[in-house]
Design an enzyme around this catalytic site. Structure first.
Site, PDB file in Angstrom:
ATOM      1  N   ASP A  76       0.175   5.263   0.568  1.00  0.00           N
ATOM      2  CA  ASP A  76       0.057   6.304   1.582  1.00  0.00           C
ATOM      3  C   ASP A  76      -0.045   5.667   2.969  1.00  0.00           C
ATOM      4  O   ASP A  76      -0.856   4.770   3.186  1.00  0.00           O
ATOM      5  CB  ASP A  76      -1.178   7.171   1.301  1.00  0.00           C
ATOM      6  CG  ASP A  76      -1.086   8.507   1.992  1.00  0.00           C
ATOM      7  OD1 ASP A  76      -0.223   9.304   1.599  1.00  0.00           O
ATOM      8  OD2 ASP A  76      -1.853   8.733   2.940  1.00  0.00           O
ATOM      9  N   ASP A 104      -1.461  -0.119   5.969  1.00  0.00           N
ATOM     10  CA  ASP A 104      -1.704   0.603   7.225  1.00  0.00           C
ATOM     11  C   ASP A 104      -3.175   0.612   7.610  1.00  0.00           C
ATOM     12  O   ASP A 104      -3.533   1.178   8.635  1.00  0.00           O
ATOM     13  CB  ASP A 104      -1.190   2.060   7.120  1.00  0.00           C
ATOM     14  CG  ASP A 104      -2.039   2.902   6.199  1.00  0.00           C
ATOM     15  OD1 ASP A 104      -2.286   2.469   5.043  1.00  0.00           O
ATOM     16  OD2 ASP A 104      -2.489   3.987   6.612  1.00  0.00           O
ATOM     17  N   ASP A 157       0.884  -1.158   0.000  1.00  0.00           N
ATOM     18  CA  ASP A 157       0.000   0.000   0.000  1.00  0.00           C
ATOM     19  C   ASP A 157       0.934   1.223   0.000  1.00  0.00           C
ATOM     20  O   ASP A 157       2.095   1.106   0.405  1.00  0.00           O
ATOM     21  CB  ASP A 157      -0.852  -0.047   1.271  1.00  0.00           C
ATOM     22  CG  ASP A 157      -1.548   1.258   1.528  1.00  0.00           C
ATOM     23  OD1 ASP A 157      -2.309   1.701   0.657  1.00  0.00           O
ATOM     24  OD2 ASP A 157      -1.316   1.859   2.599  1.00  0.00           O
TER      25      ASP A 157
END
Ligand code: PLP
Ligand code: CA
EC number: 3.1.3.21
Length: 309
Positions: free
Chosen positions: A29, A248, A27
């Site tokens: 960001d 995240d 992932d």
């Protein structure tokens, strides 16, 4: 309880887990960068992984950049060189989905930005935005008289900072033509967190608005949908048992990884917290086990020691 375990990935476990992996899906960001700044140690960790011969792919729900733009951002921030084919953004994957799902020559009505249009262009999908014709009169009821493009067979909703009531009207009118006008959303992220605890509404809010008007559910391309992983698996020879998803967010990255049979690793540099993980582990709701990662690290920089020879 007998729920899924979640352990810190460190020491010998980290070495063993990484040795048994040939592909890592990142992932972006919250894992590699925040906004325009690389997270400390992230470029070095990916550099080591690339040097160790691992395949690195990038899987992001952000529909506001093209594949090519992501490769440029990775280079600018000091990450190892990536080719566009290693980048799976929700704009690219949405265009790929429409190329498979639409009959030849059919067009898409797009709520989104220039990157979404560029990926549709690259995939050869005719597409149109609202255009001046969406506002033929002063009152919303007049907008229902605006001309419709006969070739439109899909409404695609991505991140659109110029989302408007007029566009929502036009999207509904296309969808009311019948079930063979597809409704596709890039992702459902409800909020985009900013520094200092503030946030802005994510694409999920826009998809919900169109779904509410049309009274039907969109097909979602981005995480946690397995479609975005299917895109990766269709371009590379992926063995899920030798692949790690690093993210995240529990409800997008980790859920997608668990659903697709990947090893999952949560970084605590973004949205989700260890307290949320513990909450899911202790819950009696079986579905919440899908939100529990196999491992966590404070930051992907923590993998550096395990990557030294
Ligand atoms: N959508 C938009 C418009 C964003 O700006 C972002 C993050 O910046 C995201 C989605 C989430 O992206 P990712 O899946 O890389 O965390
Ligand atoms: Ca993220």
């Amino acid at each position: 309880t007998g729920g899924r375990r979640c352990r810190r990935l460190e020491g010998e476990t980290a070495r063993a887990v990484l040795a048994n992996v040939d592909t890592l899906l990142f992932d972006c960001d919250g894992v590699l960068w925040r906004g325009e700044a690389a997270l400390s140690g992230a470029p070095a960790a990916l550099g080591r992984l690339a040097a160790a011969g691992k395949r690195l792919c990038y899987v992001t729900n952000n529909s506001s950049r093209t594949r090519v733009a992501y490769t440029e951002k990775l280079r600018r921030l000091g990450f190892p060189p990536a080719e566009p084919r290693h980048v799976f953004g929700s704009a690219f994957c949405a265009a790929r989905y429409l190329r498979q799902a639409l009959p030849p020559g059919a067009a898409a009505y797009v709520l989104g930005g220039p990157a979404l249009s560029a990926e549709l262009e690259a995939a050869g999908i005719p597409h149109l935005g609202p255009g001046p014709a969406a506002l033929p009169g002063p009152a919303p009821a007049d907008w229902a008289q605006a001309p419709l493009e006969p070739a439109v067979r899909a409404v695609l909703v991505g991140f659109d900072e110029h989302f408007s009531y007029a566009k929502l009207c036009q999207a509904l009118r296309y969808l009311l033509r019948g079930p063979d006008c597809l409704l596709v959303g890039t992702n459902r992220d409800n909020r985009l967190p900013l520094e200092g605890g503030s946030a802005i509404p994510g694409t999920g809010c826009l998809v919900k608005a169109v779904e509410t008007a049309a009274e039907r559910e969109a097909f979602i391309v981005g995480k946690p949908s397995r479609y975005i992983f299917d895109c990766v698996a269709s371009e590379f020879d992926i063995d899920p048992a030798r692949t790690i998803m690093v993210g995240d967010r529990l409800d997008t990255d980790i859920l997608m990884g668990n659903t697709c049979g990947l090893t999952t690793l949560l970084t605590l540099t973004g949205v989700s917290t260890l307290e949320e993980v513990r909450g899911h582990q202790e819950s009696d709701c079986p579905a919440r086990q899908g939100l529990v990662p196999d491992y966590y690290v404070d930051s992907i920089a923590d993998l550096l020691p395990a990557l030294e020879d």
